[in-house]
Design a protein around this motif. Structure first.
Motif, PDB file in Angstrom:
ATOM      1  N   VAL A  25     -84.494 -74.696 -67.558  1.00  0.00           N
ATOM      2  CA  VAL A  25     -83.931 -76.056 -67.598  1.00  0.00           C
ATOM      3  C   VAL A  25     -84.639 -76.891 -68.665  1.00  0.00           C
ATOM      4  N   LEU A  26     -85.971 -76.798 -68.651  1.00  0.00           N
ATOM      5  CA  LEU A  26     -86.751 -77.610 -69.595  1.00  0.00           C
ATOM      6  C   LEU A  26     -86.460 -77.197 -71.037  1.00  0.00           C
ATOM      7  N   ILE A  27     -86.279 -75.863 -71.244  1.00  0.00           N
ATOM      8  CA  ILE A  27     -85.996 -75.388 -72.606  1.00  0.00           C
ATOM      9  C   ILE A  27     -84.609 -75.886 -73.051  1.00  0.00           C
ATOM     10  N   GLU A  28     -83.684 -75.742 -72.130  1.00  0.00           N
ATOM     11  CA  GLU A  28     -82.322 -76.179 -72.442  1.00  0.00           C
ATOM     12  C   GLU A  28     -82.307 -77.674 -72.733  1.00  0.00           C
ATOM     13  N   ALA A  29     -83.178 -78.418 -71.977  1.00  0.00           N
ATOM     14  CA  ALA A  29     -83.181 -79.876 -72.132  1.00  0.00           C
ATOM     15  C   ALA A  29     -83.853 -80.319 -73.420  1.00  0.00           C
ATOM     16  N   THR A  30     -84.537 -79.412 -74.053  1.00  0.00           N
ATOM     17  CA  THR A  30     -85.243 -79.779 -75.278  1.00  0.00           C
ATOM     18  C   THR A  30     -84.329 -79.534 -76.468  1.00  0.00           C
ATOM     19  N   PRO A  31     -84.064 -80.535 -77.269  1.00  0.00           N
ATOM     20  CA  PRO A  31     -83.128 -80.360 -78.399  1.00  0.00           C
ATOM     21  C   PRO A  31     -83.686 -79.327 -79.378  1.00  0.00           C
ATOM     22  N   GLY A  32     -82.775 -78.438 -79.865  1.00  0.00           N
ATOM     23  CA  GLY A  32     -83.156 -77.436 -80.858  1.00  0.00           C
ATOM     24  C   GLY A  32     -83.608 -76.139 -80.252  1.00  0.00           C
ATOM     25  N   TYR A  33     -83.738 -76.100 -78.937  1.00  0.00           N
ATOM     26  CA  TYR A  33     -84.156 -74.843 -78.276  1.00  0.00           C
ATOM     27  C   TYR A  33     -83.065 -74.377 -77.348  1.00  0.00           C
ATOM     28  N   LYS A  34     -82.904 -73.055 -77.273  1.00  0.00           N
ATOM     29  CA  LYS A  34     -81.867 -72.504 -76.397  1.00  0.00           C
ATOM     30  C   LYS A  34     -82.460 -71.330 -75.652  1.00  0.00           C
ATOM     31  N   CYS A  35     -82.313 -71.378 -74.350  1.00  0.00           N
ATOM     32  CA  CYS A  35     -82.823 -70.266 -73.535  1.00  0.00           C
ATOM     33  C   CYS A  35     -81.772 -69.191 -73.487  1.00  0.00           C
ATOM     34  N   VAL A  36     -82.129 -67.995 -74.050  1.00  0.00           N
ATOM     35  CA  VAL A  36     -81.127 -66.947 -74.146  1.00  0.00           C
ATOM     36  C   VAL A  36     -81.356 -65.835 -73.129  1.00  0.00           C
ATOM     37  N   GLY A  37     -82.360 -65.892 -72.383  1.00  0.00           N
ATOM     38  CA  GLY A  37     -82.559 -64.838 -71.372  1.00  0.00           C
ATOM     39  C   GLY A  37     -83.665 -65.193 -70.398  1.00  0.00           C
ATOM     40  N   ARG A  38     -83.456 -64.777 -69.145  1.00  0.00           N
ATOM     41  CA  ARG A  38     -84.469 -64.991 -68.108  1.00  0.00           C
ATOM     42  C   ARG A  38     -84.714 -63.663 -67.402  1.00  0.00           C
ATOM     43  N   TYR A  39     -85.975 -63.253 -67.361  1.00  0.00           N
ATOM     44  CA  TYR A  39     -86.282 -61.934 -66.767  1.00  0.00           C
ATOM     45  C   TYR A  39     -87.383 -62.088 -65.744  1.00  0.00           C
TER      46      TYR A  39
END
Lengths: 72, 1011
Positions: A25-39
């Motif tokens: 969530v925090l990564i997604e909420a940060t502009p310019g960053y995209k969370c592409v995977g969660r393991y």
């Protein structure tokens, strides 16, 4: 946020679900960053990363099974 | 030797330590001990001390009849009723081993023991003769049958034995005399006519090989015929005529001068004299002439039991009432019994004819005729007095007698006999009418020119020239001091080699008369002080001066312009410094008569010999000394006259051998240690346990030289470097001694200074107390080492435990709490994001957003603090390098981002220093506080941080060029108070130098601990 620059892709390897999801969530909420995977584990991440090839991996060093350091 | 005078005799009794006064026999052993067999045990004498043996020492009978030392040194004791005993000097408590002789009482009453030339021991008992046979380690006795004169019961007792040079054994008893020939046959001597008094008491061969036989009826001198003269008959009998001898044989009885017919003891003296002991006194046979020694001469006319000589040549006479020692070459004394009028001797003189005179009492003059004195009183008025120390009469070379009195000076012409004094009146009386300064005359001397010098009682000095009639009185004008009285009376006079007269005055003062003037010697010139008594010029021309206060002075060259005086006093060995008279003998030895006997000084050897009462001196206060024409020295005393005969060039024989010394007792804490009864030169070494004492050591040397007792010196090697001062003390006690090895050495010193050739030595080792012994010290050291090791191990274990705890806490904090705080921070952030994400675009911030942010912020702060705490307690970073690393990182993190010029200097240590967790943490926190302050408040452009490690101190200085603050007014926002608290806890010093607008410098100075 402009479409000309590609977002920095981040994967997140964390065995605790709340943290894993929260970080996403925090990564997604940060502009310019995209969370592409969660393991949940290193083994899972190594199997799933495949073609995605993320820019950044946030790795918990203390993981069940293969440790974060070994995975890196 | 004349036997009229008193002999130098001394009697010894139980009062001197003898075991009993009833002495039966005496013997001198090979060492020099005298042994006395008494009816009350056995005594041993070393010249000074008696040691007594009795039942307590294992003697089986009280009455001891005889003592024998065999040639191999074994001591046999003959008892009256219990056989014989062997003496074992190392036997400790059991010194005597009894050996029975026969089976009944009579055969165990052993009268006499004898060892023949073959080493056979013969025991003469009340039941005949027994001979001893060695059977391995013990001796047994067998009876020897002999043809006895009488078979009557009680008439087979053996009392005397001897052996001649041909191997004949002579046996005497209460039945007569038997000669046992070497071939076993016996010759029986029978007195004719026979009587019940034929018993033989003593047998003695003389130097001529003649046998003296002491019968109860007289003394028989026998010339033993050769064995060949006896027929080959198994039983031979010879008769002895009771009245006259056969052939050359002779009888001696009281008719020949024997003091008594019952002869009990015989002794052949060195020199050939045969001494005879009888039932009533002693006689001496010299060239077959008997003289009895009278009780007045010093030997009582009681039953004599034995005669013998000691090592110094003194003759010992044992009796039923003690022992008497006659000193060889001792002084013999004379008193009223010898014809003297009084025993108080004033002066003595030898006239030109060589006759010897003494002056006693009140003008009684005695002349010696060789054995006795003849006495007459000079005819001076009764009221004439002879003062103490004055020369009451003197004889001049011309034969004139001068007699000074309080009434004037009398002169007698030469007299024929001393008796003439009683008949012939004085020829002259000189007094004030003749020019004498006073009537009371003290002394008169005649010089070699024949001039007469007179000393008056008031101290005047007067001279009458030879042949002249005028008395010249000397005064101050002649050199005498103005107050003659201070010099006293003229006491002595002597002429030196140049003929110069010397004068000694009786209250002090020495003068000589040279070139018509008196020359008085002062104390500054070395002359003696105190009263003077005598002057003597010896044969070498030396002047000797006797003082009544300062001993003797000697002037080697009295003719010198400035004579040199040499003192000789008690510190040189003189018995007394009160010297009354001087004389010298033909051997050049000087005799000083003192108030404590006589001292003889040999100027050549420097040796000293003392004579006293013990040597036969009539009294120890000697008043006059004169050498007669024969060379004998006469000493007048206040209690008689004594004569010393000087044997030319022959000092007493034993004095040439140095004295031997023995240790005879070693006692530790009162317990006797094993030492031979007869003394040892080197007793077995001794080990003394710690604290055990006292250690007593007793020693002795044979000291038979009369008047010159041995003195002893000892030294304890290991404690004393010097020999002790010589002392007559015969023992020493060491109360306590430090641990160590010692050697006790003792030596004897004779009066002439000769010391023992070898000292007697006792080695002993005093053990240290248990706490000073090596094993105890090692044990204690090991125990202490062990304890230290255990403590060290415990401490290391403790430190390791603390480190493990610190590591676990730091891990737990980091892993659990740190991770959880991070999660809280993350989750709080996530919650805030979701809230913001979910709300409508223009809806106000939800109320929960702010607390969530506070949670996240606090969590991050806590993670930060946690990091510091984890670092602080982590034992893996307890080092200066780790501290510097963290300080540097913090400074960079905090100040690196701004436009601040930061310099950080820190020690570059080759060896990483260990630093305690507390110190490391506090220094870091102070740095953190200060740097945070700079970042927050200072607005500085330059910051310098210096961190130094110098020796045992750490030194940190943080300075900036910011706006500064007033430390006194600083609010706690600056954390100054907490910084000070931290520094105080470290025991360091913190200085804050700051003022508004001048920047801030904070200096920390703290001691570095190693732990």
């Amino acid at each position: 946020m402009t479409g000309t620059e590609r977002d920095i892709t981040v994967i997140n390897i964390e065995d605790q679900r709340e943290i894993r999801e929260g970080l996403a969530v925090l990564i997604e909420a940060t502009p310019g960053y995209k969370c592409v995977g969660r393991y949940r584990s290193m083994e899972e991440a190594l199997a799933g990363i495949g073609p995605t090839s993320p820019d950044v991996a946030l790795v918990d060093l203390g993981l069940p099974g293969m440790s974060g350091i070994d995975g890196i | 030797m004349a036997y009229a005078e008193r002999l130098a005799a001394r009697r010894y009794t139980t009062a001197d330590g003898l075991s009993g006064d009833y002495i039966l026999r005496a013997m001198r052993d090979s060492r020099g001990f005298l042994w006395f067999a008494t009816r009350d045990g056995l005594s041993r004498f070393d010249g000074v001390r008696f040691v007594v043996y009795g039942a307590a020492h294992g003697l089986p009978a009280n009455t001891i009849n005889d003592v024998l030392e065999t040639r191999n040194g074994t001591m046999w004791i003959a008892t009256n009723g219990a056989g014989v005993c062997l003496f074992d000097p190392r036997g400790g408590k059991k010194l005597f081993i009894t050996v029975p002789v026969g089976k009944d009482l009579a055969s165990n009453r052993v009268n006499r023991l004898f060892e023949d030339r073959h080493g056979t021991i013969w025991a003469g008992t009340d039941d005949g003769l027994f001979s001893g046979t060695d059977e391995g380690d013990r001796t047994s006795f067998r009876k020897v049958t002999m043809p006895l004169i009488s078979d009557a019961p009680g008439f087979n007792s053996v009392g005397a034995m001897t052996e001649d040079r041909h191997g004949n054994l002579w046996v005497g008893g209460n039945w007569g005399l038997v000669r046992r020939l070497p071939d076993g046959r016996s010759v029986v001597y029978r007195l004719e006519p026979s009587s019940s008094r034929d018993s033989v008491g003593a047998l003695q061969f003389d130097d001529a090989g003649r046998l003296w036989v002491g019968f109860r009826s007289g003394l028989y001198l026998h010339h033993p015929p050769p064995i060949e003269s006896f027929p080959a008959d198994p039983a031979i009998a010879r008769g002895i005529s009771r009245t006259q001898g056969a052939g050359d044989d002779r009888w001696f009885t009281t008719a020949n001068g024997l003091p008594d017919n019952t002869v009990t003891a015989l002794h052949l003296r060195r020199g050939g004299e045969v001494w005879v002991g009888t039932q009533h006194g002693v006689g001496v046979i010299e060239r077959d002439v008997i003289r009895a020694i009278t009780p007045r001469q010093g030997v009582p006319d009681i039953y004599i039991t034995d005669l013998l000589e000691d090592a110094a040549g003194s003759l010992w006479i044992t009796t039923f009432n003690g022992a008497i020692r006659l000193i060889r070459d001792g002084l013999v004394s004379f008193d009223e019994h010898d014809g003297l009028a009084s025993s108080r001797i004033h002066s003595s003189a030898v006239d030109a004819a060589g006759r010897f005179f003494v002056v006693t009492g009140e003008y009684e003059i005695s002349q010696f005729d060789g054995t006795r004195f003849r006495t007459a009183r000079a005819q001076v008025p009764k009221e004439a007095l002879c003062s103490w120390m004055s020369l009451c009469a003197s004889v001049a070379r011309s034969g004139d007698w001068w007699v000074p009195t309080t009434l004037g000076l009398y002169r007698w012409p030469a007299i024929e006999r001393v008796e003439d004094f009683a008949k012939v009146p004085p020829a002259d009386l000189f007094d004030v009418r003749h020019g004498l300064p006073e009537n009371a005359v003290f002394s008169t001397f005649e010089d070699r020119l024949g001039d007469v010098w007179v000393g008056t009682t008031a101290g005047g000095v007067v001279r009458r020239k030879r042949g002249g009639a005028e008395w010249h009185v000397y005064t101050e004008a002649d050199g005498l001091p103005p107050l003659k009285r201070t010099y006293g009376r003229l006491a002595s006079f002597a002429e030196d080699r140049s003929g110069v007269p010397w004068f000694a005055f009786d209250t002090g003062g020495l003068a000589r008369f040279r070139d018509g003037r008196f020359e008085v010697f002062s104390q500054e010139q070395g002359a003696p002080i105190g009263g003077l008594s005598s002057l003597l010029i010896d044969r070498d021309g030396r002047l000797w001066i006797g003082s009544t206060q300062t001993g003797i002075m000697r002037v080697d060259d009295p003719t010198a312009a400035a004579p040199v005086f040499r003192a000789f006093t008690t510190s040189d060995g003189l018995a007394s410094n009160n010297v009354r008279c001087l004389a010298h003998d033909d051997l050049g030895r000087l005799y000083a008569g003192t108030s404590r006997g006589i001292d003889r000084i040999d100027p050549v050897t420097g040796t000293l010999r003392h004579f006293s009462l013990a040597d036969g001196l009539a009294s120890d206060f000697v008043t006059s000394a004169t050498r007669d024409r024969s060379g004998a020295l006469w000493f007048g005393t206040i209690n008689g006259l004594s004569r010393l005969t000087v044997e030319p060039g022959t000092p007493a024989a034993p004095s040439t051998t140095p004295p031997t010394i023995f240790i005879d007792a070693v006692r530790l804490a009162g317990r006797d240690q094993p030492v031979s009864e007869l003394g040892e030169v080197g007793p077995a070494a001794l080990t003394v346990p710690p604290g055990r004492g006292p250690l007593q050591i007793e020693y002795f040397g044979f000291s038979f030289e009369p008047g010159s007792p041995l003195r002893y010196q000892y030294r304890l090697e290991g404690a004393e470097a010097e020999w002790s001062a010589p002392s007559e003390q015969r023992g020493v006690t060491y109360a306590s001694l430090a641990s160590g090895s010692y050697r006790f050495l003792v030596r004897a010193v004779r009066s002439d200074g000769v010391v023992s050739q070898a000292a007697a030595v006792l080695a002993f080792n005093v053990l240290p107390p248990f706490y000073a012994r090596w094993w105890f010290i090692v044990m204690i050291a090991a125990a202490l080492g062990g304890m230290a090791f255990v403590l060290y191990r415990m401490r290391v274990a403790q430190l390791l435990r603390v480190e493990r705890v610190r590591a676990r806490i730091s891990t737990d904090l980091h892993d659990d709490i740190g991770a959880s705080l991070s999660q809280i921070a993350i989750l709080a952030e996530v919650a805030r994001q979701r809230m913001r994400h979910d709300r409508p675009a223009n809806a106000p911030e939800p109320a929960a957003a702010e607390p969530l942010e506070r949670i996240a912020e606090t969590s991050r702060g806590l993670v930060d603090s946690m990091s510091d705490i984890v670092w602080a307690i982590n034992p893996e970073v307890d080092s200066l390098a780790d501290l510097v690393h963290r300080m540097r990182r913090f400074v960079e993190d905090t100040l690196g981002a701004g436009d601040i010029d930061v310099t950080f200097r820190a020690p570059e240590s080759k060896v990483d220093l260990k630093l305690g967790a507390d110190l490391r943490r506090e220094i870091f926190l102070i740095l953190k506080e200060s740097v945070t302050n700079i970042a927050k408040h200072a607005r500085a452009t330059r910051v310098a941080i210096d961190f130094e490690n110098s020796g045992r101190r750490l030194w940190l200085r943080i300075s900036d060029n910011g706006q500064g603050f007033d430390p006194a007014e600083a609010t706690d926002g600056h954390g100054v108070a907490s910084m000070r608290r931290r520094v105080a806890a470290l025991g360091g010093r913190l200085t804050i130098d700051s003022a508004q607008g001048r920047g801030t410098t904070i200096t920390l100075d703290v001691e570095r601990w190693n732990q």
